[in-house]
Design a protein around this motif. Structure first.
Motif, PDB file in Angstrom:
ATOM      1  N   GLU A 149      44.513  33.713  42.539  1.00  0.00           N
ATOM      2  CA  GLU A 149      45.080  34.338  41.356  1.00  0.00           C
ATOM      3  C   GLU A 149      46.531  34.694  41.642  1.00  0.00           C
ATOM      4  N   ASP A 188      49.969  36.840  39.457  1.00  0.00           N
ATOM      5  CA  ASP A 188      50.482  37.434  38.233  1.00  0.00           C
ATOM      6  C   ASP A 188      51.963  37.128  38.078  1.00  0.00           C
ATOM      7  N   VAL A 191      47.255  34.999  35.869  1.00  0.00           N
ATOM      8  CA  VAL A 191      46.559  36.047  35.122  1.00  0.00           C
ATOM      9  C   VAL A 191      47.517  37.199  34.822  1.00  0.00           C
ATOM     10  N   ALA A 246      40.024  39.457  38.479  1.00  0.00           N
ATOM     11  CA  ALA A 246      38.865  38.710  38.006  1.00  0.00           C
ATOM     12  C   ALA A 246      38.238  37.918  39.149  1.00  0.00           C
ATOM     13  N   PHE A 247      39.085  37.416  40.041  1.00  0.00           N
ATOM     14  CA  PHE A 247      38.598  36.722  41.227  1.00  0.00           C
ATOM     15  C   PHE A 247      38.266  37.781  42.286  1.00  0.00           C
ATOM     16  N   CYS A 275      34.153  49.127  44.343  1.00  0.00           N
ATOM     17  CA  CYS A 275      33.869  47.712  44.101  1.00  0.00           C
ATOM     18  C   CYS A 275      32.435  47.393  44.497  1.00  0.00           C
ATOM     19  N   SER A 321      34.435  42.758  44.405  1.00  0.00           N
ATOM     20  CA  SER A 321      34.690  42.656  42.966  1.00  0.00           C
ATOM     21  C   SER A 321      35.133  44.007  42.432  1.00  0.00           C
ATOM     22  N   GLY A 357      37.102  44.140  39.511  1.00  0.00           N
ATOM     23  CA  GLY A 357      37.520  44.047  38.124  1.00  0.00           C
ATOM     24  C   GLY A 357      39.033  44.082  38.080  1.00  0.00           C
ATOM     25  N   ARG A 358      39.612  44.811  37.147  1.00  0.00           N
ATOM     26  CA  ARG A 358      41.072  44.897  37.030  1.00  0.00           C
ATOM     27  C   ARG A 358      41.659  45.677  38.209  1.00  0.00           C
TER      28      ARG A 358
END
Length: 232
Positions: free
Chosen positions: A88, A90, A126, A131-132, A155, A180, A182-183
């Motif tokens: 990912e 940004d 992203v 998300a990853f 997480c 994980s 999330g945001r």
């Protein structure tokens, strides 16, 4: 070959064009870096003269097959350029890496490079990271404690396994905890908290390291973020 892989190849081959004779080059790991290694190998066979190091055994084996000459890491102080992928990224060139299991060697190589070019297909870009699942390399000793400490950051955690179901081991003999969140709205803060956990060897947040990203798009164009930003 499907569209996604075409996007990866477009980005990778564009990045390979930055490699010039006389350079010391870091070769990344993963499905997009694969195409960069193939292209650089083609350039070497056509007369390109470089020294290279790889971020994983898999990339090194591929590079050797392509005829790319290697120099022991101990004989290279700095690299002119590293080309690597990302899971990912940004708009500020903050990255999540480590899906290929080589995040520690990738970060060490990026740190010693004068320029880090990231190559990716447009699905990897992203607005907010997270998300990853974030890969975190941890030592095997008391890994359950490390996993618990990671969970306390908010997480869910999965220890990565290989195709046979055994615990996946990195080239360094460590485990990977896929976290994980999330945001990840404050990646710098999270990076600091991860670094402070005993048992964490390295995490997959690459912040302030990438100089440029080359994005392959579905329509066959290339978009560049960072230095020399352009679309074509």
């Amino acid at each position: 070959m499907n569209t996604e892989y075409n996007m990866k190849q477009i980005a990778a081959e564009r990045a390979a064009g930055y490699v010039q004779s006389g350079m010391k080059v870091g070769l990344g790991t993963g499905s997009t870096a694969y195409y960069a290694i193939l292209k650089i190998g083609e350039m070497v066979r056509a007369g390109l003269d470089i020294q290279a190091v790889a971020t994983s055994r898999a990339s090194e084996e591929l590079a050797v097959q392509q005829g790319i000459p290697f120099t022991p890491v101990r004989d290279i102080d700095r690299l002119d350029l590293t080309i690597d992928g990302a899971d990912e990224l940004d708009g500020m060139l903050r990255l999540i890496k480590g899906g290929g299991g080589a995040l520690l060697r990738e970060k060490m190589t990026a740190y010693r490079s004068d320029k880090l070019i990231i190559i990716a297909d447009e699905t990897k870009e992203v607005p907010v990271l997270g998300a990853f699942p974030l890969p975190v390399e941890i030592i095997p000793f008391a890994y359950e404690w490390t996993v618990q400490s990671l969970k306390e950051l908010g997480c869910s955690v999965q220890i990565r396994r290989d195709r046979e179901g055994a615990v996946y081991e990195t080239d360094n003999g460590n485990y990977i905890a896929d976290c994980s969140f999330g945001r990840i709205s404050e990646p710098e803060e999270l990076a600091a908290r991860l670094t402070g956990i005993p048992g964490v060897v390295e995490h997959g947040l690459f912040l302030g390291m990438a100089d440029q990203a080359i994005i392959g798009c579905r329509d066959g164009s290339v978009r560049i973020i960072g230095a020399d930003s352009a679309s074509e």
